[in-house]
Design an enzyme around this catalytic site. Structure first.
Site, PDB file in Angstrom:
ATOM      1  N   LYS A   9       0.715  -1.257   0.133  1.00  0.00           N
ATOM      2  CA  LYS A   9      -0.150   0.057   0.411  1.00  0.00           C
ATOM      3  C   LYS A   9       1.321   1.514  -0.121  1.00  0.00           C
ATOM      4  O   LYS A   9       1.661   1.291   0.171  1.00  0.00           O
ATOM      5  CB  LYS A   9      -0.669   0.101   1.216  1.00  0.00           C
ATOM      6  CG  LYS A   9      -1.820  -1.361   0.821  1.00  0.00           C
ATOM      7  CD  LYS A   9      -2.974  -1.359   2.156  1.00  0.00           C
ATOM      8  CE  LYS A   9      -3.901  -2.099   2.406  1.00  0.00           C
ATOM      9  NZ  LYS A   9      -5.135  -1.696   3.291  1.00  0.00           N
ATOM     10  N   PHE A  57     -15.415   4.168   7.535  1.00  0.00           N
ATOM     11  CA  PHE A  57     -13.845   5.359   7.168  1.00  0.00           C
ATOM     12  C   PHE A  57     -14.009   4.342   5.489  1.00  0.00           C
ATOM     13  O   PHE A  57     -12.618   5.108   4.942  1.00  0.00           O
ATOM     14  CB  PHE A  57     -12.689   3.604   7.870  1.00  0.00           C
ATOM     15  CG  PHE A  57     -12.848   2.631   7.926  1.00  0.00           C
ATOM     16  CD1 PHE A  57     -12.877   1.933   6.401  1.00  0.00           C
ATOM     17  CD2 PHE A  57     -13.488   2.239   8.305  1.00  0.00           C
ATOM     18  CE1 PHE A  57     -13.122   0.370   5.592  1.00  0.00           C
ATOM     19  CE2 PHE A  57     -13.418   0.472   8.310  1.00  0.00           C
ATOM     20  CZ  PHE A  57     -13.517  -0.424   7.513  1.00  0.00           C
ATOM     21  N   THR A  91      -5.695  -6.828  10.878  1.00  0.00           N
ATOM     22  CA  THR A  91      -5.045  -5.177  10.420  1.00  0.00           C
ATOM     23  C   THR A  91      -4.715  -3.933  11.125  1.00  0.00           C
ATOM     24  O   THR A  91      -4.419  -2.971  10.263  1.00  0.00           O
ATOM     25  CB  THR A  91      -6.970  -4.933  10.206  1.00  0.00           C
ATOM     26  OG1 THR A  91      -7.603  -6.510   9.199  1.00  0.00           O
ATOM     27  CG2 THR A  91      -7.349  -4.279   9.168  1.00  0.00           C
ATOM     28  N   GLU A 126      -9.618 -10.699  -7.130  1.00  0.00           N
ATOM     29  CA  GLU A 126      -8.878  -9.308  -7.189  1.00  0.00           C
ATOM     30  C   GLU A 126      -8.069  -9.585  -7.782  1.00  0.00           C
ATOM     31  O   GLU A 126      -7.120  -8.862  -8.482  1.00  0.00           O
ATOM     32  CB  GLU A 126      -8.633  -9.524  -5.644  1.00  0.00           C
ATOM     33  CG  GLU A 126      -9.442  -9.292  -4.574  1.00  0.00           C
ATOM     34  CD  GLU A 126      -9.169  -8.991  -3.224  1.00  0.00           C
ATOM     35  OE1 GLU A 126     -10.092  -8.742  -2.373  1.00  0.00           O
ATOM     36  OE2 GLU A 126      -8.136  -9.866  -2.720  1.00  0.00           O
TER      37      GLU A 126
HETATM   38  P1  GDP Z   1      -7.690  -6.508   6.076  1.00  0.00           P
HETATM   39  O1  GDP Z   1      -8.393  -7.605   5.146  1.00  0.00           O
HETATM   40  O2  GDP Z   1      -6.989  -7.059   7.402  1.00  0.00           O
HETATM   41  O3  GDP Z   1      -6.984  -6.230   4.960  1.00  0.00           O
HETATM   42  O4  GDP Z   1      -8.631  -5.487   6.943  1.00  0.00           O
HETATM   43  P2  GDP Z   1     -10.019  -5.055   6.246  1.00  0.00           P
HETATM   44  O5  GDP Z   1     -11.058  -6.098   4.634  1.00  0.00           O
HETATM   45  O6  GDP Z   1     -11.490  -5.135   7.672  1.00  0.00           O
HETATM   46  O7  GDP Z   1      -9.989  -3.482   6.045  1.00  0.00           O
HETATM   47  C1  GDP Z   1      -9.756  -2.943   4.528  1.00  0.00           C
HETATM   48  C2  GDP Z   1      -8.984  -2.002   4.517  1.00  0.00           C
HETATM   49  O8  GDP Z   1      -9.423  -1.019   5.525  1.00  0.00           O
HETATM   50  C3  GDP Z   1      -8.231  -2.389   5.719  1.00  0.00           C
HETATM   51  O9  GDP Z   1      -6.534  -2.699   5.260  1.00  0.00           O
HETATM   52  C4  GDP Z   1      -7.362  -0.684   6.228  1.00  0.00           C
HETATM   53  O10 GDP Z   1      -6.717  -0.328   5.818  1.00  0.00           O
HETATM   54  C5  GDP Z   1      -9.010   0.291   5.969  1.00  0.00           C
HETATM   55  N1  GDP Z   1      -9.609  -0.744   7.544  1.00  0.00           N
HETATM   56  C6  GDP Z   1      -9.919  -1.374   8.454  1.00  0.00           C
HETATM   57  N2  GDP Z   1     -10.970  -1.226   9.564  1.00  0.00           N
HETATM   58  C7  GDP Z   1     -10.475   0.117   9.562  1.00  0.00           C
HETATM   59  C8  GDP Z   1     -10.811   1.588  10.469  1.00  0.00           C
HETATM   60  O11 GDP Z   1     -11.783   1.032  11.757  1.00  0.00           O
HETATM   61  N3  GDP Z   1     -10.056   2.639  10.252  1.00  0.00           N
HETATM   62  C9  GDP Z   1      -9.890   2.677   9.578  1.00  0.00           C
HETATM   63  N4  GDP Z   1      -9.717   4.129   9.050  1.00  0.00           N
HETATM   64  N5  GDP Z   1      -9.269   2.083   8.132  1.00  0.00           N
HETATM   65  C10 GDP Z   1      -9.447   0.919   8.378  1.00  0.00           C
END
Ligand code: GDP
Length: 137
Positions: A9, A57, A91, A126
């Site tokens: 990223k 978010f 995450t 993806e």
């Molecule tokens: P991942 O699969 O671990 O990437 O997590 P998710 O699919 O839940 O979320 C996708 C992306 O959204 C994450 O990798 C973060 O960049 C962002 N993200 C997730 N949770 C949050 C949050 O609570 N706040 C913010 N600002 N970004 C978030």
């Protein structure tokens, strides 16, 4: 053998740690089957993160993912989907296990260095979003 999608990223690309992150994959039995550096448009990022559209978010996530170039890769190996998720860590980098990519390189729950597909089905979608078949070797 599985294939999964990985994204380095914007925060990690800006920190110049592309090579350090790829080294984690290669050292742990994953192979780079396809790779490119690109700048996501807002439209690209919104489509890619469609499942998060209703999350509070979402707009911040689109701002962040379009804030600079990313590196997208197809990683290949045994249990590649789960292996990549394990190497990435949780995450939120505060909760990521020591030695994981997010523990070592992420800035915050949002600017968390890497993306990895969370299932084989999503990996296939993806990968097709970013790569033509002839680019995956
Ligand atoms: P991942 O699969 O671990 O990437 O997590 P998710 O699919 O839940 O979320 C996708 C992306 O959204 C994450 O990798 C973060 O960049 C962002 N993200 C997730 N949770 C949050 C949050 O609570 N706040 C913010 N600002 N970004 C978030």
């Amino acid at each position: 053998m599985e294939r999964t999608l990985s994204i380095i990223k914007p925060d990690a690309v800006a920190k110049n740690v592309i090579g350090k992150i790829i080294d984690r994959f290669e050292t742990n039995g994953l192979r780079v089957a396809a790779i490119k550096k690109l700048q996501l448009s807002r439209d690209d990022a919104a489509k890619f993160y469609e499942v998060h559209r209703e999350r509070p978010f979402f707009n911040d996530l689109i701002d962040y993912m379009t804030s600079g170039p990313v590196v997208v890769m197809v990683l290949e190996g045994e249990n590649a989907v789960a292996k990549n998720r394990e190497l990435m860590g949780a995450t939120d980098p505060k909760e990521a296990a020591p030695g994981t990519i997010r523990a070592d390189f992420a800035e915050s729950i949002e600017a968390n260095a890497v993306h990895g597909s969370d299932s084989l089905e999503n990996a296939q979608k993806e990968i097709a979003f970013f790569f033509a078949q002839r680019e995956i070797l």
